[in-house]
Design an enzyme around this catalytic site. Structure first.
Site, PDB file in Angstrom:
ATOM      1  N   GLU A  91       0.832  -1.205   0.000  1.00 46.15           N
ATOM      2  CA  GLU A  91       0.000   0.000   0.000  1.00 46.15           C
ATOM      3  C   GLU A  91       0.863   1.249   0.000  1.00 46.15           C
ATOM      4  O   GLU A  91       1.977   1.244   0.514  1.00 46.15           O
ATOM      5  CB  GLU A  91      -0.895  -0.003   1.243  1.00 46.15           C
ATOM      6  CG  GLU A  91      -1.918  -1.120   1.189  1.00 46.15           C
ATOM      7  CD  GLU A  91      -2.764  -1.218   2.445  1.00 46.15           C
ATOM      8  OE1 GLU A  91      -3.985  -1.138   2.323  1.00 46.15           O
ATOM      9  OE2 GLU A  91      -2.205  -1.380   3.536  1.00 46.15           O
ATOM     10  N   CYS A 119       3.435   8.385   1.399  1.00 43.41           N
ATOM     11  CA  CYS A 119       3.957   7.419   2.360  1.00 43.41           C
ATOM     12  C   CYS A 119       4.041   6.086   1.610  1.00 43.41           C
ATOM     13  O   CYS A 119       3.019   5.550   1.186  1.00 43.41           O
ATOM     14  CB  CYS A 119       3.002   7.344   3.545  1.00 43.41           C
ATOM     15  SG  CYS A 119       3.440   6.071   4.724  1.00 43.41           S
ATOM     16  N   CYS A 126       6.320  -7.171   7.136  1.00 44.87           N
ATOM     17  CA  CYS A 126       7.462  -6.699   7.924  1.00 44.87           C
ATOM     18  C   CYS A 126       7.848  -7.768   8.929  1.00 44.87           C
ATOM     19  O   CYS A 126       6.982  -8.428   9.507  1.00 44.87           O
ATOM     20  CB  CYS A 126       7.130  -5.397   8.651  1.00 44.87           C
ATOM     21  SG  CYS A 126       8.537  -4.740   9.591  1.00 44.87           S
ATOM     22  N   CYS A 130       6.313  -5.471  15.565  1.00 46.40           N
ATOM     23  CA  CYS A 130       5.782  -4.544  16.578  1.00 46.40           C
ATOM     24  C   CYS A 130       4.301  -4.867  16.778  1.00 46.40           C
ATOM     25  O   CYS A 130       3.551  -4.955  15.800  1.00 46.40           O
ATOM     26  CB  CYS A 130       5.954  -3.094  16.124  1.00 46.40           C
ATOM     27  SG  CYS A 130       7.654  -2.698  15.681  1.00 46.40           S
ATOM     28  N   CYS A 133       1.255  -2.750  15.281  1.00 51.84           N
ATOM     29  CA  CYS A 133       1.311  -2.365  13.872  1.00 51.84           C
ATOM     30  C   CYS A 133       0.693  -3.442  12.991  1.00 51.84           C
ATOM     31  O   CYS A 133       1.062  -4.618  13.076  1.00 51.84           O
ATOM     32  CB  CYS A 133       2.763  -2.120  13.485  1.00 51.84           C
ATOM     33  SG  CYS A 133       3.017  -1.952  11.702  1.00 51.84           S
ATOM     34  N   GLY A 176       6.683  -2.183   5.980  1.00 46.39           N
ATOM     35  CA  GLY A 176       8.057  -2.655   5.967  1.00 46.39           C
ATOM     36  C   GLY A 176       9.032  -1.810   6.749  1.00 46.39           C
ATOM     37  O   GLY A 176       8.737  -0.676   7.135  1.00 46.39           O
ATOM     38  N   CYS A 350      -0.767   5.663  10.171  1.00 45.09           N
ATOM     39  CA  CYS A 350       0.481   4.983  10.513  1.00 45.09           C
ATOM     40  C   CYS A 350       0.167   3.634  11.127  1.00 45.09           C
ATOM     41  O   CYS A 350      -0.652   3.526  12.030  1.00 45.09           O
ATOM     42  CB  CYS A 350       1.245   5.764  11.575  1.00 45.09           C
ATOM     43  SG  CYS A 350       1.816   7.327  11.016  1.00 45.09           S
TER      44      CYS A 350
HETATM   45  N1  SAH Z   1       9.165   0.213   9.885  1.00 38.67           N
HETATM   46  C1  SAH Z   1       9.370   1.608  10.030  1.00 38.67           C
HETATM   47  C2  SAH Z   1       8.497   2.449   9.134  1.00 38.67           C
HETATM   48  C3  SAH Z   1       7.075   2.009   8.942  1.00 38.67           C
HETATM   49  S1  SAH Z   1       6.013   2.206  10.328  1.00 38.67           S
HETATM   50  C4  SAH Z   1       9.207   2.017  11.473  1.00 38.67           C
HETATM   51  O1  SAH Z   1       8.703   1.229  12.255  1.00 38.67           O
HETATM   52  O2  SAH Z   1       9.616   3.105  11.805  1.00 38.67           O
HETATM   53  C5  SAH Z   1       5.779   3.979  10.365  1.00 38.67           C
HETATM   54  C6  SAH Z   1       5.481   4.538  11.755  1.00 38.67           C
HETATM   55  O3  SAH Z   1       4.176   4.143  12.193  1.00 38.67           O
HETATM   56  C7  SAH Z   1       6.442   4.050  12.823  1.00 38.67           C
HETATM   57  O4  SAH Z   1       6.837   5.109  13.637  1.00 38.67           O
HETATM   58  C8  SAH Z   1       5.588   3.077  13.585  1.00 38.67           C
HETATM   59  O5  SAH Z   1       6.064   2.855  14.882  1.00 38.67           O
HETATM   60  C9  SAH Z   1       4.258   3.758  13.554  1.00 38.67           C
HETATM   61  N2  SAH Z   1       3.127   2.912  13.878  1.00 38.67           N
HETATM   62  C10 SAH Z   1       3.002   1.586  13.697  1.00 38.67           C
HETATM   63  N3  SAH Z   1       1.794   1.174  14.114  1.00 38.67           N
HETATM   64  C11 SAH Z   1       1.139   2.256  14.562  1.00 38.67           C
HETATM   65  C12 SAH Z   1      -0.158   2.478  15.106  1.00 38.67           C
HETATM   66  N4  SAH Z   1      -1.023   1.478  15.244  1.00 38.67           N
HETATM   67  N5  SAH Z   1      -0.503   3.731  15.451  1.00 38.67           N
HETATM   68  C13 SAH Z   1       0.363   4.765  15.273  1.00 38.67           C
HETATM   69  N6  SAH Z   1       1.591   4.622  14.768  1.00 38.67           N
HETATM   70  C14 SAH Z   1       1.984   3.379  14.418  1.00 38.67           C
HETATM   71 FE1  SF4 Z   2       7.310  -2.279  13.393  1.00 31.41          FE
HETATM   72 FE2  SF4 Z   2       7.551  -0.507  11.391  1.00 31.41          FE
HETATM   73 FE3  SF4 Z   2       7.534  -3.133  10.886  1.00 31.41          FE
HETATM   74 FE4  SF4 Z   2       5.309  -1.962  11.672  1.00 31.41          FE
HETATM   75  S1  SF4 Z   2       6.386  -1.577   9.790  1.00 31.41           S
HETATM   76  S2  SF4 Z   2       6.156  -3.928  12.432  1.00 31.41           S
HETATM   77  S3  SF4 Z   2       6.087  -0.436  13.106  1.00 31.41           S
HETATM   78  S4  SF4 Z   2       9.065  -2.020  12.075  1.00 31.41           S
END
Ligand code: SAH
Ligand code: SF4
Length: 359
Positions: A91, A119, A126, A130, A133, A176, A350
């Site tokens: 996406e 974005c 990924c 986390c 996410c 990712g 995000c």
């Molecule tokens: N993998 C990278 C970039 C993609 S995620 C990273 O983790 O930084 C982009 C951002 O969205 C990151 O800061 C991540 O922590 C945040 N994010 C992930 N899940 C989220 C959620 N449910 N609500 C708000 N931010 C979130």
């Molecule tokens: Fe974590 Fe970023 Fe991967 Fe989501 S996309 S699992 S926030 S590292």
């Protein structure tokens, strides 16, 4: 067949030489792709028919099909779901800021600068897991090639061009972990930067990383002008480990040391991202702990109330609690902005990008 965006200019030149074409043809193709934003071989009207046909035979111009797209109810945000030939879904999101009707953007108003921020995704899925996410919840599928990353920008650039608009910023914050696909991400940046091509300034790019320490150091050594954001979300190792498995390998101290190194090398400011989760990481005590960790660093904190995802039951912090968190940080000398959530009604916020699972 090869994706045309996977080539850099010198490989394209080498290929055209192999085809016994004059050297200037490579530049013409390059300019067609990245300056005129052509999306198919027929559009290259300055090339002879034979070469146009050859391009069509040898190259893929669009590496994905548009499966669906969704516009947020206020029309400020569009999310496009792309299907790759192997079936994987990725996406990419377009956000319009600074329009007169933009309620989300507190800096907007009359005369505010319009921004078109993309974005984009760097991987299908990924591997970082986390828990909050949606991308992490589906797991890792594969890395995207540099051309597949570039193609997401070109897709939206072509669309905006029809409306007389251009892309103003690109953030690697889609699906990712960019630093887990380091080479391809850097190659995509080089391609977007190229002075004979798209000429997209490095300062308009932002990489967001979960905090892979060796890559942060490598990135610092490379002295790129690209902005960097680190997803921190906790100020204590145990608390971070509970929501971010990566903390097992790289502790908060190590991440912050790598950021220090980055700042020393580049004199550039680091952004720390913080998804505010009600009762988990949004208390004034946590804010104080965070401020103590970040003291003296050229940085600022970007906090955003958690966006909902299917696999995580944490809740977003209220506006009021978010405000207190921000003030606590600022009183301790750490600048903080609270980002407004966008595109939540279409799961384009995000951490909400999960391919088909989010439709
Ligand atoms: N993998 C990278 C970039 C993609 S995620 C990273 O983790 O930084 C982009 C951002 O969205 C990151 O800061 C991540 O922590 C945040 N994010 C992930 N899940 C989220 C959620 N449910 N609500 C708000 N931010 C979130
Ligand atoms: Fe974590 Fe970023 Fe991967 Fe989501 S996309 S699992 S926030 S590292």
């Amino acid at each position: 067949m090869m994706l045309i965006y996977d080539l850099d200019l010198s490989s394209l030149e080498a290929l055209l030489k192999d085809w016994d074409e004059p050297a200037y043809r490579a530049k013409q193709i390059w300019q067609g792709l990245y300056q005129h934003l052509y999306s198919s071989s027929e559009q290259f009207s300055n090339l002879p028919n034979s070469l146009r046909n050859k391009l069509a035979e040898q190259f893929i111009f669009t590496p994905f099909s548009v499966k669906t797209y969704l516009d947020s109810s206020d029309q400020s945000t569009r999310k496009t779901l792309f299907q790759l030939p192997d079936g994987n879904l990725i996406e990419a999101v377009l956000m319009r800021y600074g329009d007169p009707a933009d309620e989300h953007d507190q800096t907007s108003g009359r005369g505010a600068k319009q921004r078109r921020t993309l974005c984009i995704s760097t991987q299908a899925g990924c591997a970082m897991g986390c828990v909050f996410c949606a991308t992490g919840q589906i797991g890792f599928k594969r890395n995207l090639s540099s051309g597949e990353i570039v193609a997401q920008v070109m897709y939206y650039a072509q669309m905006l061009k029809e409306q007389g608009e251009t892309v103003s910023n690109v953030v690697f914050m889609g699906m990712g972990e960019p630093f887990h696909n380091y080479e391809n991400v850097m190659a995509s940046i080089d391609r977007l930067n190229d002075a004979d091509g798209y000429k997209f300034g490095a300062r308009r790019l932002t990489i967001s990383t979960v905090g892979l320490v060796p890559q942060i150091r490598r990135f610092a050594d490379e002295q790129r002008q690209v902005n960097i954001a680190i997803s921190l979300h906790a100020a204590d190792d145990d608390e971070r480990l509970a929501i971010m498995p990566v903390n097992k390998r790289y502790k908060i101290d190590d991440v912050i040391k790598a950021c220090k190194y980055y700042i020393e090398k580049t004199h550039r400011r680091v952004t720390f991202e913080w998804a505010l989760i009600n009762g988990v990481n949004d208390t004034p005590e946590v804010a104080q702990k965070l401020a103590a960790r970040l003291k003296g660093l050229l940085c600022h904190v970007n906090a955003i109330p958690l966006n909902p995802t299917q696999g995580y039951h944490g809740e977003a912090t209220s506006r009021q609690r978010a405000q207190i968190f921000k003030e606590t940080l600022e009183q301790a000398g750490i600048p903080c902005t609270i980002r407004m959530r966008r595109g939540i009604d279409i799961n384009a916020g995000c951490g909400q990008l999960a391919g088909a699972a989010s439709q």
